[in-house]
Design an enzyme around this catalytic site. Structure first.
Site, PDB file in Angstrom:
ATOM      1  NE  ARG A  75      -3.828   0.146   0.412  1.00 39.52           N
ATOM      2  CZ  ARG A  75      -4.729  -0.184  -0.505  1.00 39.52           C
ATOM      3  NH1 ARG A  75      -4.764   0.451  -1.648  1.00 39.52           N
ATOM      4  NH2 ARG A  75      -5.576  -1.175  -0.289  1.00 39.52           N
ATOM      5  NE  ARG A  97      -2.086  -4.796  -6.725  1.00 45.31           N
ATOM      6  CZ  ARG A  97      -3.019  -4.036  -6.155  1.00 45.31           C
ATOM      7  NH1 ARG A  97      -2.751  -2.771  -5.836  1.00 45.31           N
ATOM      8  NH2 ARG A  97      -4.226  -4.523  -5.917  1.00 45.31           N
ATOM      9  CG  HIS A 161      -2.483   2.609  -8.119  1.00 40.58           C
ATOM     10  ND1 HIS A 161      -2.526   3.351  -6.959  1.00 40.58           N
ATOM     11  CD2 HIS A 161      -3.765   2.199  -8.342  1.00 40.58           C
ATOM     12  CE1 HIS A 161      -3.771   3.384  -6.490  1.00 40.58           C
ATOM     13  NE2 HIS A 161      -4.535   2.700  -7.312  1.00 40.58           N
ATOM     14  CG  ASP A 204     -11.957   5.574  -7.875  1.00 39.10           C
ATOM     15  OD1 ASP A 204     -12.180   4.467  -7.338  1.00 39.10           O
ATOM     16  OD2 ASP A 204     -11.136   5.753  -8.796  1.00 39.10           O
ATOM     17  CD  GLU A 263      -4.195   5.344  -9.796  1.00 38.29           C
ATOM     18  OE1 GLU A 263      -4.845   5.675  -8.780  1.00 38.29           O
ATOM     19  OE2 GLU A 263      -4.543   4.433 -10.544  1.00 38.29           O
TER      20      GLU A 263
HETATM   21  O1  TA6 Z   1      -6.831   3.715  -8.822  1.00 39.12           O
HETATM   22  C1  TA6 Z   1      -7.995   3.810  -8.043  1.00 39.12           C
HETATM   23  C2  TA6 Z   1      -8.459   2.411  -7.657  1.00 39.12           C
HETATM   24  O2  TA6 Z   1      -8.838   1.671  -8.793  1.00 39.12           O
HETATM   25  C3  TA6 Z   1      -9.602   2.556  -6.659  1.00 39.12           C
HETATM   26  O3  TA6 Z   1     -10.839   2.203  -7.234  1.00 39.12           O
HETATM   27  C4  TA6 Z   1      -9.171   1.650  -5.498  1.00 39.12           C
HETATM   28  O4  TA6 Z   1      -9.608   0.333  -5.713  1.00 39.12           O
HETATM   29  C5  TA6 Z   1      -7.656   1.794  -5.594  1.00 39.12           C
HETATM   30  O5  TA6 Z   1      -7.399   1.687  -6.989  1.00 39.12           O
HETATM   31  C6  TA6 Z   1      -6.839   0.855  -4.744  1.00 39.12           C
HETATM   32  O6  TA6 Z   1      -6.957  -0.470  -5.201  1.00 39.12           O
HETATM   33  P1  TA6 Z   1      -6.179  -1.624  -4.348  1.00 39.12           P
HETATM   34  O7  TA6 Z   1      -6.510  -2.900  -5.058  1.00 39.12           O
HETATM   35  O8  TA6 Z   1      -4.713  -1.292  -4.403  1.00 39.12           O
HETATM   36  O9  TA6 Z   1      -6.718  -1.509  -2.953  1.00 39.12           O
END
Ligand code: TA6
Length: 289
Positions: A75, A97, A161, A204, A263
Protein backbone atom coordinates in the site's frame (compact mmCIF):
# COMPACT_ATOMS: atom_id res chain seq x y z
CA UNK A 1 10.53 -15.78 -2.59
CA UNK A 2 12.91 -13.75 -4.65
CA UNK A 3 15.85 -15.74 -5.96
CA UNK A 4 18.47 -14.48 -3.57
CA UNK A 5 21.18 -15.74 -5.88
CA UNK A 6 19.91 -13.18 -8.31
CA UNK A 7 20.77 -10.52 -5.76
CA UNK A 8 23.91 -12.31 -4.67
CA UNK A 9 24.89 -12.57 -8.31
CA UNK A 10 24.55 -8.82 -8.67
CA UNK A 11 26.34 -8.12 -5.42
CA UNK A 12 29.22 -10.20 -6.71
CA UNK A 13 29.15 -8.67 -10.16
CA UNK A 14 28.17 -5.14 -9.32
CA UNK A 15 30.00 -2.65 -7.15
CA UNK A 16 28.78 0.91 -7.01
CA UNK A 17 29.18 4.06 -4.95
CA UNK A 18 25.50 4.85 -5.43
CA UNK A 19 23.67 1.53 -5.34
CA UNK A 20 23.45 -0.87 -2.41
CA UNK A 21 21.48 -4.04 -1.85
CA UNK A 22 19.32 -4.43 1.21
CA UNK A 23 15.95 -5.84 2.18
CA UNK A 24 12.59 -4.72 3.55
CA UNK A 25 11.17 -7.51 5.67
CA UNK A 26 12.01 -10.54 3.51
CA UNK A 27 11.94 -8.59 0.26
CA UNK A 28 15.32 -7.88 -1.36
CA UNK A 29 15.60 -4.21 -2.16
CA UNK A 30 17.89 -1.91 -4.09
CA UNK A 31 18.80 1.36 -2.42
CA UNK A 32 19.92 4.18 -4.67
CA UNK A 33 21.67 7.20 -3.20
CA UNK A 34 23.24 9.55 -5.74
CA UNK A 35 23.85 13.26 -6.13
CA UNK A 36 20.22 13.84 -7.07
CA UNK A 37 18.07 11.68 -4.84
CA UNK A 38 17.58 8.57 -2.77
CA UNK A 39 15.18 5.80 -3.73
CA UNK A 40 14.33 2.27 -2.68
CA UNK A 41 13.01 -0.29 -5.13
CA UNK A 42 11.88 -3.84 -4.32
CA UNK A 43 12.36 -6.72 -6.71
CA UNK A 44 8.87 -7.75 -5.53
CA UNK A 45 6.50 -6.08 -7.96
CA UNK A 46 9.35 -3.93 -9.29
CA UNK A 47 7.94 -1.69 -6.61
CA UNK A 48 9.30 1.82 -6.03
CA UNK A 49 8.81 2.42 -2.31
CA UNK A 50 10.34 5.87 -2.01
CA UNK A 51 11.83 8.71 -4.02
CA UNK A 52 13.49 11.48 -1.98
CA UNK A 53 15.03 14.32 -3.98
CA UNK A 54 18.22 15.62 -2.36
CA UNK A 55 17.41 18.15 0.38
CA UNK A 56 13.71 17.41 0.21
CA UNK A 57 11.14 15.00 1.63
CA UNK A 58 9.77 11.77 0.12
CA UNK A 59 7.65 12.47 -2.94
CA UNK A 60 5.85 9.15 -2.42
CA UNK A 61 3.53 8.03 0.39
CA UNK A 62 3.81 4.59 1.96
CA UNK A 63 1.20 3.33 4.40
CA UNK A 64 2.56 2.68 7.88
CA UNK A 65 0.20 -0.32 7.90
CA UNK A 66 1.17 -1.72 4.51
CA UNK A 67 1.52 -5.47 4.28
CA UNK A 68 5.00 -6.63 3.27
CA UNK A 69 4.14 -10.28 2.65
CA UNK A 70 4.34 -12.37 -0.52
CA UNK A 71 1.07 -12.44 -2.42
CA UNK A 72 -0.14 -9.20 -0.87
CA UNK A 73 -0.09 -5.81 -2.59
CA UNK A 74 2.01 -3.11 -0.96
CA UNK A 75 0.00 0.00 0.00
CA UNK A 76 1.86 3.04 -1.26
CA UNK A 77 4.88 3.88 -3.39
CA UNK A 78 4.21 2.97 -7.03
CA UNK A 79 2.31 -0.34 -7.39
CA UNK A 80 2.19 -1.60 -10.97
CA UNK A 81 -1.33 -2.49 -12.09
CA UNK A 82 -0.79 -5.00 -14.94
CA UNK A 83 -1.93 -6.67 -17.18
CA UNK A 84 -5.37 -5.50 -16.11
CA UNK A 85 -6.67 -2.57 -14.09
CA UNK A 86 -9.17 -2.79 -11.25
CA UNK A 87 -11.59 -5.73 -10.95
CA UNK A 88 -11.40 -6.76 -14.62
CA UNK A 89 -10.13 -10.10 -13.30
CA UNK A 90 -8.78 -11.55 -10.05
CA UNK A 91 -6.71 -10.34 -8.26
CA UNK A 92 -7.76 -6.70 -8.61
CA UNK A 93 -5.15 -4.65 -10.49
CA UNK A 94 -3.50 -7.74 -11.92
CA UNK A 95 -0.55 -9.91 -10.98
CA UNK A 96 2.57 -7.77 -11.58
CA UNK A 97 2.56 -6.11 -8.16
CA UNK A 98 2.41 -9.44 -6.29
CA UNK A 99 4.99 -11.38 -8.26
CA UNK A 100 8.75 -11.68 -8.10
CA UNK A 101 10.52 -9.75 -10.87
CA UNK A 102 13.96 -10.62 -12.21
CA UNK A 103 16.70 -8.04 -11.85
CA UNK A 104 18.12 -7.70 -15.37
CA UNK A 105 20.61 -4.85 -15.03
CA UNK A 106 21.72 -1.89 -12.97
CA UNK A 107 23.96 0.89 -14.21
CA UNK A 108 24.96 4.46 -13.53
CA UNK A 109 24.32 6.94 -16.35
CA UNK A 110 26.85 9.53 -17.53
CA UNK A 111 24.71 12.28 -15.93
CA UNK A 112 25.13 10.64 -12.51
CA UNK A 113 21.63 9.17 -12.34
CA UNK A 114 21.12 5.44 -11.87
CA UNK A 115 19.03 3.01 -13.89
CA UNK A 116 17.52 -0.35 -12.91
CA UNK A 117 15.95 -2.79 -15.35
CA UNK A 118 13.65 -5.58 -14.18
CA UNK A 119 11.52 -8.10 -16.06
CA UNK A 120 8.59 -10.44 -15.60
CA UNK A 121 7.91 -13.27 -18.03
CA UNK A 122 4.24 -14.32 -18.01
CA UNK A 123 4.39 -15.75 -21.52
CA UNK A 124 3.30 -19.18 -20.26
CA UNK A 125 0.08 -17.81 -18.80
CA UNK A 126 -0.97 -14.81 -20.88
CA UNK A 127 1.61 -14.59 -23.66
CA UNK A 128 3.08 -11.39 -22.26
CA UNK A 129 6.52 -10.27 -21.15
CA UNK A 130 6.97 -6.97 -19.33
CA UNK A 131 10.07 -4.95 -18.50
CA UNK A 132 10.44 -2.02 -16.13
CA UNK A 133 13.16 0.58 -16.56
CA UNK A 134 13.50 2.89 -13.55
CA UNK A 135 15.84 5.88 -13.59
CA UNK A 136 16.64 7.70 -10.35
CA UNK A 137 17.95 11.22 -10.87
CA UNK A 138 16.60 14.71 -10.33
CA UNK A 139 13.38 13.08 -11.56
CA UNK A 140 12.10 9.55 -11.18
CA UNK A 141 11.42 8.02 -14.60
CA UNK A 142 9.52 4.76 -15.00
CA UNK A 143 8.99 2.87 -18.26
CA UNK A 144 6.72 -0.18 -18.33
CA UNK A 145 7.17 -2.03 -21.62
CA UNK A 146 4.86 -4.92 -22.48
CA UNK A 147 5.46 -7.30 -25.39
CA UNK A 148 2.92 -9.81 -26.67
CA UNK A 149 5.02 -12.90 -27.37
CA UNK A 150 1.92 -15.08 -27.56
CA UNK A 151 -0.34 -16.06 -30.46
CA UNK A 152 -3.53 -14.17 -29.50
CA UNK A 153 -4.40 -10.47 -29.28
CA UNK A 154 -4.28 -9.21 -25.68
CA UNK A 155 -6.27 -6.18 -24.45
CA UNK A 156 -3.84 -4.62 -21.99
CA UNK A 157 -4.96 -2.25 -19.24
CA UNK A 158 -2.36 -0.99 -16.76
CA UNK A 159 -1.37 1.87 -14.48
CA UNK A 160 1.60 3.20 -12.56
CA UNK A 161 -0.52 3.62 -9.43
CA UNK A 162 1.61 6.25 -7.71
CA UNK A 163 0.78 7.38 -4.15
CA UNK A 164 2.06 10.92 -3.59
CA UNK A 165 2.82 12.32 -0.13
CA UNK A 166 1.05 15.60 0.73
CA UNK A 167 0.86 17.85 3.79
CA UNK A 168 -2.94 17.87 4.09
CA UNK A 169 -5.27 16.73 1.32
CA UNK A 170 -7.55 19.77 1.64
CA UNK A 171 -4.53 22.02 1.01
CA UNK A 172 -3.78 20.28 -2.31
CA UNK A 173 -4.83 21.07 -5.86
CA UNK A 174 -4.26 18.94 -8.96
CA UNK A 175 -3.77 21.00 -12.11
CA UNK A 176 -3.64 19.99 -15.75
CA UNK A 177 -7.03 18.39 -16.18
CA UNK A 178 -9.06 21.50 -16.90
CA UNK A 179 -11.86 20.97 -19.46
CA UNK A 180 -11.27 17.19 -19.44
CA UNK A 181 -14.08 14.59 -19.40
CA UNK A 182 -13.86 11.89 -16.77
CA UNK A 183 -15.81 9.02 -15.24
CA UNK A 184 -16.62 9.45 -11.55
CA UNK A 185 -16.48 5.95 -10.03
CA UNK A 186 -17.87 7.22 -6.73
CA UNK A 187 -20.99 8.79 -8.29
CA UNK A 188 -21.00 6.22 -11.10
CA UNK A 189 -21.50 9.06 -13.54
CA UNK A 190 -19.62 10.92 -16.24
CA UNK A 191 -18.35 14.40 -15.53
CA UNK A 192 -16.55 17.32 -17.13
CA UNK A 193 -13.81 18.90 -15.09
CA UNK A 194 -13.44 22.66 -14.83
CA UNK A 195 -10.25 24.15 -13.42
CA UNK A 196 -8.11 22.58 -10.72
CA UNK A 197 -9.16 19.50 -8.78
CA UNK A 198 -9.66 20.01 -5.03
CA UNK A 199 -10.37 17.26 -2.51
CA UNK A 200 -13.18 17.34 0.04
CA UNK A 201 -14.63 13.83 -0.31
CA UNK A 202 -13.83 10.38 -1.66
CA UNK A 203 -12.45 10.81 -5.16
CA UNK A 204 -12.07 8.10 -7.80
CA UNK A 205 -11.94 9.74 -11.22
CA UNK A 206 -10.84 8.16 -14.49
CA UNK A 207 -9.82 10.71 -17.15
CA UNK A 208 -9.43 8.54 -20.28
CA UNK A 209 -8.84 11.14 -23.00
CA UNK A 210 -5.84 13.03 -21.68
CA UNK A 211 -2.14 13.00 -22.44
CA UNK A 212 -1.57 16.06 -20.26
CA UNK A 213 1.04 16.44 -17.56
CA UNK A 214 -0.44 16.90 -14.12
CA UNK A 215 0.84 19.08 -11.27
CA UNK A 216 0.11 18.33 -7.62
CA UNK A 217 0.34 21.67 -5.83
CA UNK A 218 0.82 21.51 -2.05
CA UNK A 219 0.22 24.85 -0.37
CA UNK A 220 1.48 23.90 3.09
CA UNK A 221 4.66 22.22 1.99
CA UNK A 222 5.12 24.87 -0.72
CA UNK A 223 5.97 22.25 -3.31
CA UNK A 224 4.68 21.10 -6.66
CA UNK A 225 5.12 17.62 -8.04
CA UNK A 226 4.84 17.26 -11.82
CA UNK A 227 3.78 13.99 -13.42
CA UNK A 228 4.58 13.80 -17.13
CA UNK A 229 3.68 10.75 -19.18
CA UNK A 230 3.70 9.14 -22.60
CA UNK A 231 2.02 6.05 -24.03
CA UNK A 232 -1.03 6.98 -22.00
CA UNK A 233 -4.32 8.76 -22.67
CA UNK A 234 -5.77 8.06 -19.23
CA UNK A 235 -5.00 9.42 -15.78
CA UNK A 236 -6.64 8.14 -12.59
CA UNK A 237 -7.06 10.33 -9.50
CA UNK A 238 -7.88 8.60 -6.22
CA UNK A 239 -8.33 9.48 -2.59
CA UNK A 240 -10.29 6.97 -0.45
CA UNK A 241 -11.35 9.59 2.13
CA UNK A 242 -12.66 8.71 5.58
CA UNK A 243 -14.89 5.64 5.33
CA UNK A 244 -12.86 3.78 2.73
CA UNK A 245 -9.64 4.46 4.66
CA UNK A 246 -11.23 2.87 7.72
CA UNK A 247 -12.34 -0.13 5.65
CA UNK A 248 -8.81 -1.03 4.53
CA UNK A 249 -6.69 -2.87 7.10
CA UNK A 250 -3.46 -1.73 5.44
CA UNK A 251 -4.45 1.93 5.48
CA UNK A 252 -4.36 4.21 8.58
CA UNK A 253 -7.78 5.69 9.37
CA UNK A 254 -6.36 9.19 8.88
CA UNK A 255 -4.06 8.16 6.04
CA UNK A 256 -6.27 9.74 3.37
CA UNK A 257 -5.23 13.16 4.67
CA UNK A 258 -1.61 12.79 3.58
CA UNK A 259 -1.80 11.12 0.18
CA UNK A 260 -3.20 11.47 -3.29
CA UNK A 261 -2.96 8.91 -6.09
CA UNK A 262 -2.27 10.29 -9.57
CA UNK A 263 -1.80 7.43 -11.99
CA UNK A 264 -0.46 7.41 -15.54
CA UNK A 265 -2.55 4.63 -17.06
CA UNK A 266 -4.03 2.77 -19.99
CA UNK A 267 -7.56 2.15 -18.71
CA UNK A 268 -11.14 2.39 -19.96
CA UNK A 269 -11.28 3.50 -23.58
CA UNK A 270 -7.47 3.76 -23.43
CA UNK A 271 -6.95 -0.01 -23.21
CA UNK A 272 -4.22 -1.12 -25.64
CA UNK A 273 -4.84 -4.19 -27.80
CA UNK A 274 -1.50 -5.85 -28.49
CA UNK A 275 -1.39 -8.16 -31.46
CA UNK A 276 1.17 -10.98 -31.38
CA UNK A 277 4.63 -9.42 -31.66
CA UNK A 278 3.42 -5.93 -30.69
CA UNK A 279 4.89 -3.86 -27.84
CA UNK A 280 3.54 -0.95 -25.76
CA UNK A 281 5.37 1.30 -23.33
CA UNK A 282 3.65 3.26 -20.56
CA UNK A 283 5.99 5.96 -19.28
CA UNK A 284 5.84 8.36 -16.36
CA UNK A 285 8.31 10.99 -15.13
CA UNK A 286 7.90 12.42 -11.64
CA UNK A 287 9.76 15.55 -10.59
CA UNK A 288 9.50 17.93 -7.66
CA UNK A 289 9.45 21.56 -8.74
O1 TA6 B 1 -6.83 3.72 -8.82
C1 TA6 B 1 -8.00 3.81 -8.04
C2 TA6 B 1 -8.46 2.41 -7.66
O2 TA6 B 1 -8.84 1.67 -8.79
C3 TA6 B 1 -9.60 2.56 -6.66
O3 TA6 B 1 -10.84 2.20 -7.23
C4 TA6 B 1 -9.17 1.65 -5.50
O4 TA6 B 1 -9.61 0.33 -5.71
C5 TA6 B 1 -7.66 1.79 -5.59
O5 TA6 B 1 -7.40 1.69 -6.99
C6 TA6 B 1 -6.84 0.86 -4.74
O6 TA6 B 1 -6.96 -0.47 -5.20
P1 TA6 B 1 -6.18 -1.62 -4.35
O7 TA6 B 1 -6.51 -2.90 -5.06
O8 TA6 B 1 -4.71 -1.29 -4.40
O9 TA6 B 1 -6.72 -1.51 -2.95
Amino acid sequence: MIDKNNIQDFENRFTSRTIKFSSVNAFPSIQVSNDFAQAEILLYGSHVLSFIPKGSRDVLWLSSKSKMTPGKAIRGGIPICWPWFGPLATPAHGIARILEWKLEDIYSEKDGSDTLMLSLDCSDSNGLRVQSKINVGAALSFSLSTENVGHEDYSLTSALHAYFSVSEIEKVQVKGLDKEPYFDKVANASGFNKGELCFHAETDAVFDQTQASVIIQDRDWKRSIRLEKSGSKSTVIWNPWIEKSKSMDDFPDQGYRNMICVEAANVGADARVLQPGEKHTLFARIVEE
